[in-house]
Design a protein around this motif. Structure first.
Motif, PDB file in Angstrom:
ATOM      1  N   ALA A   6       0.835  -1.204   0.000  1.00 18.94           N
ATOM      2  CA  ALA A   6       0.000   0.000   0.000  1.00 18.94           C
ATOM      3  C   ALA A   6       0.861   1.241   0.000  1.00 18.94           C
ATOM      4  N   GLU A   7       2.173   1.072   0.228  1.00 21.19           N
ATOM      5  CA  GLU A   7       3.058   2.222   0.283  1.00 21.19           C
ATOM      6  C   GLU A   7       3.911   2.359  -0.969  1.00 21.19           C
ATOM      7  N   SER A   8       4.123   1.285  -1.701  1.00 23.78           N
ATOM      8  CA  SER A   8       4.915   1.384  -2.920  1.00 23.78           C
ATOM      9  C   SER A   8       4.513   0.270  -3.861  1.00 23.78           C
ATOM     10  N   GLY A   9       4.849   0.425  -5.137  1.00 24.72           N
ATOM     11  CA  GLY A   9       4.451  -0.566  -6.118  1.00 24.72           C
ATOM     12  C   GLY A   9       5.486  -0.729  -7.195  1.00 24.72           C
ATOM     13  N   ALA A  10       5.282  -1.708  -8.062  1.00 21.62           N
ATOM     14  CA  ALA A  10       6.219  -1.956  -9.146  1.00 21.62           C
ATOM     15  C   ALA A  10       6.115  -0.870 -10.189  1.00 21.62           C
ATOM     16  N   LYS A  11       7.233  -0.531 -10.820  1.00 23.61           N
ATOM     17  CA  LYS A  11       7.267   0.493 -11.854  1.00 23.61           C
ATOM     18  C   LYS A  11       6.518   0.007 -13.074  1.00 23.61           C
ATOM     19  N   LEU A 184     -10.989  10.292   0.039  1.00 21.44           N
ATOM     20  CA  LEU A 184      -9.687  10.523   0.667  1.00 21.44           C
ATOM     21  C   LEU A 184      -8.893   9.227   0.636  1.00 21.44           C
ATOM     22  N   LEU A 185      -7.760   9.231  -0.082  1.00 22.00           N
ATOM     23  CA  LEU A 185      -6.891   8.069  -0.202  1.00 22.00           C
ATOM     24  C   LEU A 185      -5.493   8.443   0.284  1.00 22.00           C
ATOM     25  N   THR A 186      -4.788   7.462   0.861  1.00 21.40           N
ATOM     26  CA  THR A 186      -3.411   7.695   1.293  1.00 21.40           C
ATOM     27  C   THR A 186      -2.457   6.811   0.501  1.00 21.40           C
ATOM     28  N   TYR A 187      -1.244   7.299   0.349  1.00 20.88           N
ATOM     29  CA  TYR A 187      -0.191   6.543  -0.332  1.00 20.88           C
ATOM     30  C   TYR A 187       1.140   6.986   0.243  1.00 20.88           C
ATOM     31  N   ARG A 188       2.208   6.322  -0.164  1.00 17.71           N
ATOM     32  CA  ARG A 188       3.560   6.742   0.214  1.00 17.71           C
ATOM     33  C   ARG A 188       4.427   6.695  -1.029  1.00 17.71           C
ATOM     34  N   GLY A 189       4.818   7.881  -1.491  1.00 19.27           N
ATOM     35  CA  GLY A 189       5.559   7.985  -2.739  1.00 19.27           C
ATOM     36  C   GLY A 189       7.046   8.160  -2.522  1.00 19.27           C
ATOM     37  N   LEU A 241      -4.408   3.373  -0.034  1.00 21.23           N
ATOM     38  CA  LEU A 241      -5.345   2.856   0.954  1.00 21.23           C
ATOM     39  C   LEU A 241      -6.519   3.822   1.026  1.00 21.23           C
ATOM     40  N   ILE A 242      -7.740   3.290   0.981  1.00 21.57           N
ATOM     41  CA  ILE A 242      -8.912   4.151   1.134  1.00 21.57           C
ATOM     42  C   ILE A 242      -8.987   4.584   2.594  1.00 21.57           C
ATOM     43  N   ALA A 243      -8.856   5.884   2.820  1.00 27.47           N
ATOM     44  CA  ALA A 243      -8.981   6.407   4.177  1.00 27.47           C
ATOM     45  C   ALA A 243     -10.425   6.777   4.477  1.00 27.47           C
ATOM     46  N   ASP A 244     -11.102   7.410   3.510  1.00 24.84           N
ATOM     47  CA  ASP A 244     -12.496   7.793   3.695  1.00 24.84           C
ATOM     48  C   ASP A 244     -13.192   7.743   2.342  1.00 24.84           C
ATOM     49  N   GLY A 245     -14.284   6.972   2.263  1.00 23.92           N
ATOM     50  CA  GLY A 245     -15.021   6.910   1.008  1.00 23.92           C
ATOM     51  C   GLY A 245     -15.199   5.504   0.464  1.00 23.92           C
ATOM     52  N   VAL A 272     -10.599  11.873  -6.540  1.00 21.77           N
ATOM     53  CA  VAL A 272     -10.036  11.521  -5.238  1.00 21.77           C
ATOM     54  C   VAL A 272      -9.083  12.613  -4.778  1.00 21.77           C
ATOM     55  N   LEU A 273      -8.839  12.638  -3.481  1.00 22.56           N
ATOM     56  CA  LEU A 273      -7.729  13.394  -2.899  1.00 22.56           C
ATOM     57  C   LEU A 273      -6.700  12.383  -2.427  1.00 22.56           C
ATOM     58  N   LEU A 274      -5.495  12.475  -2.970  1.00 23.21           N
ATOM     59  CA  LEU A 274      -4.396  11.584  -2.590  1.00 23.21           C
ATOM     60  C   LEU A 274      -3.447  12.324  -1.652  1.00 23.21           C
ATOM     61  N   VAL A 275      -3.196  11.750  -0.478  1.00 25.71           N
ATOM     62  CA  VAL A 275      -2.309  12.351   0.512  1.00 25.71           C
ATOM     63  C   VAL A 275      -1.163  11.387   0.800  1.00 25.71           C
ATOM     64  N   ASP A 276       0.063  11.879   0.678  1.00 24.61           N
ATOM     65  CA  ASP A 276       1.247  11.083   1.007  1.00 24.61           C
ATOM     66  C   ASP A 276       1.431  11.134   2.520  1.00 24.61           C
ATOM     67  N   THR A 277       1.103  10.037   3.198  1.00 20.67           N
ATOM     68  CA  THR A 277       1.132  10.052   4.657  1.00 20.67           C
ATOM     69  C   THR A 277       2.538   9.938   5.230  1.00 20.67           C
TER      70      THR A 277
END
Length: 457
Positions: A6-11, A184-189, A241-245, A272-277
């Motif tokens: 949920a924090e990183s993925g394949a290129k 509201l979705l979260t990610y880690r870029g 990750l879906i935080a809200d919605g 969506v709103l994407l937030v890097d947590t």
């Protein structure tokens, strides 16, 4: 490389920022869109036309929002029925038709106007906070995200959904042909998208407003091709990750399936709103239950077996919630029960025998020990035998509101402690969903600052 978390993925090589079609990618694909925004000269203030997300607006607040400005977005996200158009149609259908007519009327009259070119929108929220810094700052990107299903998807749900709210949101979006508020979705870029955000906030914003809760909101448009490409490269390595919605995400999936016959479909993306947590951590709060038809005396009397422990506490509410936090620190499950009379009962337990008899064993142990799991599987289903429906269970985000609702209805409020975000992520990455309404992530984006019409492309 290992499978993306949920924090990183394949290129991968997703479609470009302006690609409206379906995207088969291992990472996130966020496209610009022509946002519809309120024209300041046509409304009282921008703050007066915004609203919290639809599912946290109670009836009292809804009325206040409706009277704040005749164009408040709550009239779109929680529309009233049309009194002149009820013949032969359900109340729900007339509400959707009313929202669609208002939405078109406001565009015709210039209350809502589209931006001149597609953009990703940088969104900032600032508010006072009781943390060490004294301020809560959140920044993220609003865009049209490629919709993907659960199997191998890049958007991870962490809660179950209820059919009725999903059907309601599907009907509203299908009729209005619009995304009226962002999920509201979260990610880690890896920093590329965050770099674009931090450079953008140095510029003049499109809008600035302060809502009644004291939160300052600012919005910027990102249209530069190089910056859009930088965001695309970063997000292509991420899952969210879906935080809200959760109900609105299920709505996106259902409407995408309905329009599979279209070769290039605006239904393939959702706002969506994407937030890097990693940069802007969200707050996780509990969602409380009110058991409308279960008096407190009856709830307490049913707790004789199962290794439960009860301790009566006097108010105020803040002190009782502090006792709940202390009980959770000792491990195990803990709940606060109240009838809304400033008397609280701290419930801890149950014993292992009760857990084994009532909680499914085909899930991770971390899931089996969640307060929400024990509440629904053990207390509601086995001990109290409360039906799982809206007439019997209410979900409220504020403990004080749950307490008031219990007092009003003669029922029992069950107050919960927040779940740690790390637990939420670990379960989501295993494909395990928590009981619905287990968490409330925030701060939530205000509705009404930017809308997406599917007819604008």
């Amino acid at each position: 490389m290992s499978a993306p978390s949920a924090e990183s993925g394949a290129k991968t090589s997703p479609g470009g920022p302006g690609d409206p079609g379906r995207v088969a990618a291992a990472g996130l694909s966020l496209s610009p869109f022509r946002g519809l925004r309120y024209v300041p000269e046509r409304v009282g203030t921008l703050a007066a036309v915004t609203s919290p997300p639809y599912d946290v607006v109670d009836p009292h607040r809804r009325l206040g929002l409706e009277t704040a400005d005749p164009h408040n977005v709550v009239r779109l996200i929680l529309p009233r029925p049309e009194p002149e158009d009820t013949g032969g149609r359900s109340d729900r259908d007339t509400r959707y038709r009313h929202a669609a007519r208002l939405f078109k009327k406001w565009q015709r009259e210039g209350v809502l106007a589209p931006d001149p070119q597609p953009a990703l929108y940088v969104y900032e929220q600032r508010a006072r906070d009781d943390g060490p810094s004294g301020e809560l700052l959140q920044r993220g990107l609003i865009g049209a995200l490629a919709v993907s299903g659960r199997e191998g998807g890049v958007v991870l749900p962490h809660e179950d959904v209820m059919p009725r709210p999903v059907a309601d949101r599907v009907g509203l979006m299908r009729t209005t042909r619009a995304n009226l508020e962002p999920l509201l979705l979260t990610y880690r870029g890896s920093g590329g998208a965050s770099g674009v955000i931090e450079r953008t906030v140095q510029r003049e914003p499109l809008l600035t407003t302060t809502t009644s809760d004291g939160t300052h909101h600012r919005l910027w448009a990102v249209t530069d091709p190089a910056e859009l490409a930088e965001v695309t490269r970063d997000l292509a390595t991420c899952r969210a990750l879906i935080a809200d919605g959760h109900h609105r995400w299920e709505m996106y999936l259902r409407l995408q399936r309905e329009h599979r016959h279209l070769p290039f479909s605006p239904w393939d993306r959702g706002m969506v709103l994407l937030v890097d947590t990693a940069r802007y951590p969200l707050r996780v709060r509990a969602i409380h239950r009110v058991l409308y038809r279960l008096p407190l005396e009856q709830a307490l009397a049913a707790l004789e077996d199962g290794g439960w422990t009860l301790r009566e506490l006097s108010g105020p509410l803040e002190q009782a919630l502090a006792a709940l936090t202390e009980a959770k620190a000792d491990g195990g499950n803990a709940f606060l029960l109240t009838a809304g009379d400033s008397v609280y009962h701290l419930l801890t337990g149950p014993d292992d025998a009760m857990l084994d008899a009532t909680v499914p064993k085909d899930r991770p142990e971390e899931w089996r020990r969640l307060d929400a799991t024990v509440l629904h599987s053990t207390l509601l289903e086995h001990v109290w035998r409360v039906p799982d429906g809206p007439d019997d269970i209410g979900y409220l985000h504020a403990a004080a509101a749950a307490e008031r609702e219990a007092a009003r209805t003669g029922g029992t409020a069950v107050l919960l402690h927040p779940v740690d975000e790390g637990v939420v992520r670990r379960l989501a990455e295993q494909g395990v969903t928590m009981p619905r309404k287990s968490t409330s992530f925030g701060p939530k984006p205000a509705s009404g600052l930017v809308l997406r019409s599917l007819e604008l492309g």
